[in-house]
Design a protein around this motif. Structure first.
Motif, PDB file in Angstrom:
ATOM      1  N   ASP A  11      60.981  40.779  89.475  1.00 40.00           N
ATOM      2  CA  ASP A  11      61.207  39.334  88.808  1.00 40.00           C
ATOM      3  C   ASP A  11      59.504  39.118  89.606  1.00 40.00           C
ATOM      4  O   ASP A  11      58.523  38.656  89.099  1.00 40.00           O
ATOM      5  N   LEU A  12      58.925  40.479  90.498  1.00 38.99           N
ATOM      6  CA  LEU A  12      57.727  40.429  90.793  1.00 38.99           C
ATOM      7  C   LEU A  12      57.206  41.752  91.946  1.00 38.99           C
ATOM      8  O   LEU A  12      58.363  42.077  91.387  1.00 38.99           O
ATOM      9  N   ILE A  13      56.168  42.327  91.783  1.00 41.48           N
ATOM     10  CA  ILE A  13      55.971  43.870  91.831  1.00 41.48           C
ATOM     11  C   ILE A  13      56.113  43.830  93.556  1.00 41.48           C
ATOM     12  O   ILE A  13      54.717  43.562  93.441  1.00 41.48           O
ATOM     13  N   HIS A  14      56.302  43.733  94.236  1.00 38.65           N
ATOM     14  CA  HIS A  14      55.949  44.251  95.416  1.00 38.65           C
ATOM     15  C   HIS A  14      56.072  45.648  96.125  1.00 38.65           C
ATOM     16  O   HIS A  14      56.392  46.224  96.032  1.00 38.65           O
ATOM     17  N   LYS A  15      55.463  45.548  97.529  1.00 39.92           N
ATOM     18  CA  LYS A  15      55.674  46.579  98.098  1.00 39.92           C
ATOM     19  C   LYS A  15      56.961  47.682  97.981  1.00 39.92           C
ATOM     20  O   LYS A  15      56.388  48.909  97.960  1.00 39.92           O
ATOM     21  N   GLY A  16      57.997  46.523  98.066  1.00 40.07           N
ATOM     22  CA  GLY A  16      59.282  47.377  98.065  1.00 40.07           C
ATOM     23  C   GLY A  16      59.789  47.913  96.382  1.00 40.07           C
ATOM     24  O   GLY A  16      60.141  49.225  96.555  1.00 40.07           O
ATOM     25  N   GLY A 158      51.450  27.962  99.820  1.00 39.22           N
ATOM     26  CA  GLY A 158      50.532  28.403  99.417  1.00 39.22           C
ATOM     27  C   GLY A 158      49.681  29.428 100.373  1.00 39.22           C
ATOM     28  O   GLY A 158      48.199  29.051 100.557  1.00 39.22           O
ATOM     29  N   GLN A 159      50.428  30.268 101.164  1.00 38.84           N
ATOM     30  CA  GLN A 159      50.686  31.119 102.549  1.00 38.84           C
ATOM     31  C   GLN A 159      50.070  32.060 101.754  1.00 38.84           C
ATOM     32  O   GLN A 159      50.352  33.723 101.135  1.00 38.84           O
ATOM     33  N   VAL A 160      48.865  32.685 100.724  1.00 39.57           N
ATOM     34  CA  VAL A 160      48.220  33.838  99.852  1.00 39.57           C
ATOM     35  C   VAL A 160      48.379  34.714 100.666  1.00 39.57           C
ATOM     36  O   VAL A 160      48.106  35.824  99.982  1.00 39.57           O
ATOM     37  N   ASP A 161      47.029  34.060 101.621  1.00 37.48           N
ATOM     38  CA  ASP A 161      46.611  35.022 102.270  1.00 37.48           C
ATOM     39  C   ASP A 161      48.424  36.371 103.202  1.00 37.48           C
ATOM     40  O   ASP A 161      47.838  37.197 103.337  1.00 37.48           O
ATOM     41  N   GLU A 162      48.860  35.338 103.539  1.00 37.69           N
ATOM     42  CA  GLU A 162      50.359  36.335 104.054  1.00 37.69           C
ATOM     43  C   GLU A 162      50.930  37.118 102.885  1.00 37.69           C
ATOM     44  O   GLU A 162      51.134  37.851 103.074  1.00 37.69           O
ATOM     45  N   VAL A 163      50.973  36.182 101.454  1.00 38.99           N
ATOM     46  CA  VAL A 163      51.406  37.261 100.196  1.00 38.99           C
ATOM     47  C   VAL A 163      51.040  38.530 100.241  1.00 38.99           C
ATOM     48  O   VAL A 163      51.376  39.473  99.874  1.00 38.99           O
ATOM     49  N   PHE A 164      49.924  38.601 100.594  1.00 40.32           N
ATOM     50  CA  PHE A 164      49.048  39.930 100.106  1.00 40.32           C
ATOM     51  C   PHE A 164      49.938  41.258 101.078  1.00 40.32           C
ATOM     52  O   PHE A 164      49.868  42.353 100.058  1.00 40.32           O
ATOM     53  N   HIS A 165      50.135  40.732 102.102  1.00 37.74           N
ATOM     54  CA  HIS A 165      50.840  42.064 102.953  1.00 37.74           C
ATOM     55  C   HIS A 165      52.178  42.311 102.432  1.00 37.74           C
ATOM     56  O   HIS A 165      52.210  43.938 102.797  1.00 37.74           O
ATOM     57  N   HIS A 166      52.332  41.950 101.541  1.00 39.50           N
ATOM     58  CA  HIS A 166      53.858  42.159 101.524  1.00 39.50           C
ATOM     59  C   HIS A 166      54.336  42.914  99.511  1.00 39.50           C
ATOM     60  O   HIS A 166      54.754  43.189  99.047  1.00 39.50           O
ATOM     61  N   GLY A 168      50.862  44.448  98.168  1.00 42.25           N
ATOM     62  CA  GLY A 168      49.877  45.184  98.758  1.00 42.25           C
ATOM     63  C   GLY A 168      48.676  44.990  97.490  1.00 42.25           C
ATOM     64  O   GLY A 168      47.780  45.612  97.417  1.00 42.25           O
ATOM     65  N   ARG A 169      48.403  43.687  96.582  1.00 41.80           N
ATOM     66  CA  ARG A 169      47.464  43.163  96.453  1.00 41.80           C
ATOM     67  C   ARG A 169      47.203  41.729  96.430  1.00 41.80           C
ATOM     68  O   ARG A 169      48.650  40.711  96.974  1.00 41.80           O
ATOM     69  N   VAL A 254      42.595  35.224  88.185  1.00 39.17           N
ATOM     70  CA  VAL A 254      42.694  34.354  89.713  1.00 39.17           C
ATOM     71  C   VAL A 254      43.288  35.121  90.152  1.00 39.17           C
ATOM     72  O   VAL A 254      44.265  35.540  90.711  1.00 39.17           O
ATOM     73  N   LYS A 255      41.945  35.742  91.110  1.00 32.84           N
ATOM     74  CA  LYS A 255      43.407  36.527  92.318  1.00 32.84           C
ATOM     75  C   LYS A 255      43.265  35.015  93.359  1.00 32.84           C
ATOM     76  O   LYS A 255      42.212  34.243  93.848  1.00 32.84           O
ATOM     77  N   PHE A 256      43.922  34.960  94.500  1.00 28.49           N
ATOM     78  CA  PHE A 256      44.283  33.808  95.238  1.00 28.49           C
ATOM     79  C   PHE A 256      44.185  34.220  96.877  1.00 28.49           C
ATOM     80  O   PHE A 256      44.846  35.771  96.930  1.00 28.49           O
ATOM     81  N   ILE A 257      42.678  34.149  97.179  1.00 38.45           N
ATOM     82  CA  ILE A 257      42.944  34.767  98.566  1.00 38.45           C
ATOM     83  C   ILE A 257      42.955  34.378  99.871  1.00 38.45           C
ATOM     84  O   ILE A 257      44.173  34.792 100.593  1.00 38.45           O
TER      85      ILE A 257
END
Length: 296
Positions: A11-16, A158-166, A168-169, A254-257
């Motif tokens: 349902d989303l595409i994460h590193k796993g 709203g922790q989009v900076d942490e989401v980046f690590h999960h 990979g984008r 739109v990419k959320f930083i």
């Protein structure tokens, strides 16, 4: 054609998930087969009566999956009848329709009504039908398991900076730019407004990057309503730095930083646009934004 089939809702595409796709592609090459994914095309959470929902729409999921070297995404609508299949009948359906020589899944994957089949049951089915089962270990970021539930909680906060690590984008959305109120233009802040097909994010103001015709621009993006001007319409509105052009009816990404601040009702428009100046300065400098004169 023989297929190596990756199993999951994704349902989303994460590193796993990406590690599952990588293993699928690797195994397909060894077995002279085609790497494919089997998933559901609709929101099965809604069908199952769950409060959750997919982060990525089906079209977004297909695009992200295809970027990982997967040849094809097979899908069915997850109706109540289909989701009521036993684990045995679900796997038999895959066997009858997709000619699998191997299945690939994560170690926490389950299938069938009430998630009755885990890895042990799936392995027994595969052994009976001479199908290889490849189980991919879960991935961690620090001490946390990378998974949809955790990422959804991070986005809700709203922790989009942490989401980046999960992921990979950066978490991102797409949409066509539509006509807005044009309030910001009078104050030197013309904005691009989109109403995305789906968004899974805490309301607030974010530092973002906007992708336009292959070029990225820094931006300040408001996700939610606009209480200072009495506008309760929910949308995604971005002021794009160093951009001058007509974006109407053009698709942007739109990419959320990072999260800058929550949405306030300011005492007047002038105060609001002073705040936007502070937000823009925070994006330019990488510092925190300064909140001015909010009427809480």
């Amino acid at each position: 054609m023989n297929y190596v089939v990756a199993l999951g809702f994704f349902d989303l595409i994460h590193k796993g998930h990406i590690s599952i796709f990588n293993k699928t592609v690797e195994l397909a090459k060894k077995m002279s087969a085609s790497p494919v994914v089997f998933t559901f095309s609709n929101d099965i959470y809604k069908v199952l009566g769950k409060k959750s929902s997919p982060i990525n729409c089906f079209s977004e999921r297909v695009k992200l999956i295809s970027e990982q070297g997967i040849d094809k995404v097979f899908s069915v609508e997850g109706t109540k009848d289909f989701l009521s299949k036993s684990g045995e009948n679900f796997l038999q359906y895959l066997l009858d329709n997709y000619n699998p020589v191997a299945f690939v899944c994560g170690e926490d994957y389950r299938c069938g009504k009430n998630a009755e089949f885990g890895i042990d049951e799936i392995k027994k089915f595969c052994d009976r039908h001479n199908i290889l089962l490849e189980v991919v270990p879960l991935l961690n970021h620090g001490e946390q398991k990378i998974g949809s539930r955790l990422i959804k909680n991070l986005l809700k906060n709203g922790q989009v900076d942490e989401v980046f690590h999960h992921l990979g984008r950066y978490y991102q959305i797409k949409g066509l730019v539509v006509d807005g109120r044009k309030e910001g233009r009078a104050f030197g802040f013309p904005t691009a407004n989109i109403t995305p097909e789906c968004i899974y994010l805490k309301e607030g103001v974010y530092q973002t990057e906007i992708l336009i015709d292959g070029k990225e621009y820094k931006a300040v993006t408001n996700v939610g309503n606009h209480p200072t001007i009495g506008d309760e319409v929910y949308n995604v509105e971005s002021y794009i730095l160093d951009f001058d052009g007509n974006l109407y009816h053009k698709e942007i990404t739109v990419k959320f930083i990072r999260f800058l601040r929550k949405i306030y009702k300011f005492k007047d428009k002038e105060t609001l646009f002073t705040q936007i100046e502070n937000d823009v300065n925070a994006v330019k400098t990488g510092n925190e934004t300064t909140i001015v004169g909010e009427d809480k």
